[in-house]
Design a protein around this motif. Structure first.
Motif, PDB file in Angstrom:
ATOM      1  N   MET A  61       0.839  -1.169   0.000  1.00 38.56           N
ATOM      2  CA  MET A  61       0.000   0.000   0.000  1.00 38.56           C
ATOM      3  C   MET A  61       0.888   1.237   0.000  1.00 38.56           C
ATOM      4  O   MET A  61       1.987   1.213   0.532  1.00 38.56           O
ATOM      5  N   PHE A  62       0.398   2.303  -0.595  1.00 40.47           N
ATOM      6  CA  PHE A  62       1.121   3.570  -0.540  1.00 40.47           C
ATOM      7  C   PHE A  62       0.131   4.713  -0.528  1.00 40.47           C
ATOM      8  O   PHE A  62      -1.025   4.564  -0.911  1.00 40.47           O
ATOM      9  N   THR A  63       0.613   5.850  -0.031  1.00 42.75           N
ATOM     10  CA  THR A  63      -0.212   7.066  -0.030  1.00 42.75           C
ATOM     11  C   THR A  63       0.552   8.168  -0.738  1.00 42.75           C
ATOM     12  O   THR A  63       1.784   8.160  -0.775  1.00 42.75           O
ATOM     13  N   ILE A  64      -0.180   9.123  -1.292  1.00 42.70           N
ATOM     14  CA  ILE A  64       0.394  10.302  -1.927  1.00 42.70           C
ATOM     15  C   ILE A  64      -0.305  11.521  -1.342  1.00 42.70           C
ATOM     16  O   ILE A  64      -1.532  11.576  -1.320  1.00 42.70           O
ATOM     17  N   GLU A  65       0.494  12.469  -0.867  1.00 43.58           N
ATOM     18  CA  GLU A  65      -0.041  13.712  -0.314  1.00 43.58           C
ATOM     19  C   GLU A  65       0.700  14.883  -0.940  1.00 43.58           C
ATOM     20  O   GLU A  65       1.906  14.811  -1.154  1.00 43.58           O
ATOM     21  N   HIS A  66      -0.011  15.948  -1.229  1.00 40.68           N
ATOM     22  CA  HIS A  66       0.608  17.150  -1.785  1.00 40.68           C
ATOM     23  C   HIS A  66       0.633  18.212  -0.694  1.00 40.68           C
ATOM     24  O   HIS A  66      -0.403  18.714  -0.287  1.00 40.68           O
ATOM     25  N   ASP A  67       1.842  18.508  -0.201  1.00 44.15           N
ATOM     26  CA  ASP A  67       2.035  19.569   0.775  1.00 44.15           C
ATOM     27  C   ASP A  67       2.341  20.866   0.040  1.00 44.15           C
ATOM     28  O   ASP A  67       2.414  20.891  -1.186  1.00 44.15           O
ATOM     29  N   THR A  86       4.314   7.766   0.789  1.00 47.42           N
ATOM     30  CA  THR A  86       4.649   6.850   1.870  1.00 47.42           C
ATOM     31  C   THR A  86       4.384   5.428   1.396  1.00 47.42           C
ATOM     32  O   THR A  86       3.283   5.116   0.959  1.00 47.42           O
ATOM     33  N   LEU A  87       5.417   4.579   1.462  1.00 48.11           N
ATOM     34  CA  LEU A  87       5.302   3.178   1.086  1.00 48.11           C
ATOM     35  C   LEU A  87       5.162   2.360   2.365  1.00 48.11           C
ATOM     36  O   LEU A  87       6.037   2.400   3.229  1.00 48.11           O
ATOM     37  N   VAL A  88       4.066   1.622   2.492  1.00 53.84           N
ATOM     38  CA  VAL A  88       3.794   0.822   3.679  1.00 53.84           C
ATOM     39  C   VAL A  88       4.106  -0.633   3.359  1.00 53.84           C
ATOM     40  O   VAL A  88       3.633  -1.171   2.346  1.00 53.84           O
ATOM     41  N   ASP A  89       4.921  -1.275   4.192  1.00 52.79           N
ATOM     42  CA  ASP A  89       5.300  -2.673   3.985  1.00 52.79           C
ATOM     43  C   ASP A  89       4.147  -3.564   4.441  1.00 52.79           C
ATOM     44  O   ASP A  89       3.882  -3.682   5.623  1.00 52.79           O
ATOM     45  N   GLU A  90       3.463  -4.167   3.498  1.00 49.92           N
ATOM     46  CA  GLU A  90       2.383  -5.111   3.805  1.00 49.92           C
ATOM     47  C   GLU A  90       2.834  -6.491   3.357  1.00 49.92           C
ATOM     48  O   GLU A  90       3.101  -6.722   2.194  1.00 49.92           O
ATOM     49  N   THR A  91       2.945  -7.394   4.291  1.00 49.32           N
ATOM     50  CA  THR A  91       3.379  -8.743   3.958  1.00 49.32           C
ATOM     51  C   THR A  91       2.489  -9.736   4.679  1.00 49.32           C
ATOM     52  O   THR A  91       1.745  -9.384   5.595  1.00 49.32           O
ATOM     53  N   GLU A  92       2.556 -10.952   4.249  1.00 46.96           N
ATOM     54  CA  GLU A  92       1.788 -12.005   4.902  1.00 46.96           C
ATOM     55  C   GLU A  92       2.270 -12.174   6.337  1.00 46.96           C
ATOM     56  O   GLU A  92       3.475 -12.162   6.592  1.00 46.96           O
ATOM     57  N   ASN A 115       9.097  -4.215   7.586  1.00 45.78           N
ATOM     58  CA  ASN A 115      10.019  -3.088   7.557  1.00 45.78           C
ATOM     59  C   ASN A 115       9.246  -1.818   7.879  1.00 45.78           C
ATOM     60  O   ASN A 115       8.028  -1.752   7.682  1.00 45.78           O
ATOM     61  N   GLU A 116       9.953  -0.830   8.365  1.00 43.96           N
ATOM     62  CA  GLU A 116       9.334   0.469   8.636  1.00 43.96           C
ATOM     63  C   GLU A 116       8.872   1.106   7.323  1.00 43.96           C
ATOM     64  O   GLU A 116       9.406   0.803   6.253  1.00 43.96           O
ATOM     65  N   ASP A 117       7.904   2.001   7.416  1.00 44.06           N
ATOM     66  CA  ASP A 117       7.435   2.727   6.237  1.00 44.06           C
ATOM     67  C   ASP A 117       8.580   3.519   5.616  1.00 44.06           C
ATOM     68  O   ASP A 117       9.478   3.986   6.315  1.00 44.06           O
ATOM     69  N   VAL A 118       8.547   3.670   4.306  1.00 43.17           N
ATOM     70  CA  VAL A 118       9.496   4.499   3.581  1.00 43.17           C
ATOM     71  C   VAL A 118       8.757   5.757   3.153  1.00 43.17           C
ATOM     72  O   VAL A 118       7.687   5.678   2.545  1.00 43.17           O
ATOM     73  N   VAL A 119       9.324   6.924   3.485  1.00 38.02           N
ATOM     74  CA  VAL A 119       8.702   8.203   3.130  1.00 38.02           C
ATOM     75  C   VAL A 119       9.584   8.887   2.097  1.00 38.02           C
ATOM     76  O   VAL A 119      10.790   9.067   2.315  1.00 38.02           O
ATOM     77  N   ILE A 120       8.991   9.248   0.956  1.00 38.90           N
ATOM     78  CA  ILE A 120       9.710   9.910  -0.132  1.00 38.90           C
ATOM     79  C   ILE A 120       9.122  11.295  -0.299  1.00 38.90           C
ATOM     80  O   ILE A 120       7.921  11.437  -0.555  1.00 38.90           O
TER      81      ILE A 120
END
Length: 81
Positions: A1-7, A14-20, A27-32
């Motif tokens: 899953m990921f989210t996109i926000e415009h500041d 934000t990339l959210v690690d979703e695994t079985e 892993n912790e979320d990655v924020v770009i």
């Protein structure tokens, strides 16, 4: 899953690690954060003691994008005038 926000001055992905469950540790979320002149990639360290941060210029980002689609070797991107 990921989210996109415009500041105001950046686009934040934000990339959210979703695994079985039970497959591997999450892993912790990655924020770009994408600014006009740079891209900042951040991730919390495993122990939660700090944040690992990588700052790429837009040129480095272009080179990374190209490198993902090229075979092993050494390259230099030609710049348009």
């Amino acid at each position: 899953m990921f989210t996109i926000e415009h500041d105001f001055d950046a686009t934040v992905i934000t990339l959210v690690d979703e695994t079985e469950p039970g497959v591997r540790p999450l892993n912790e979320d990655v924020v770009i954060q994408s600014f006009d002149d740079r891209v900042v990639i951040e991730q919390m360290e495993a122990g939660g003691d700090g944040v690992s941060r990588v700052v790429l210029s837009l040129r480095q980002l272009d080179e990374l994008r190209a490198a993902l689609n090229l075979p092993e070797g050494q390259y230099r991107l030609a710049r348009r005038p």
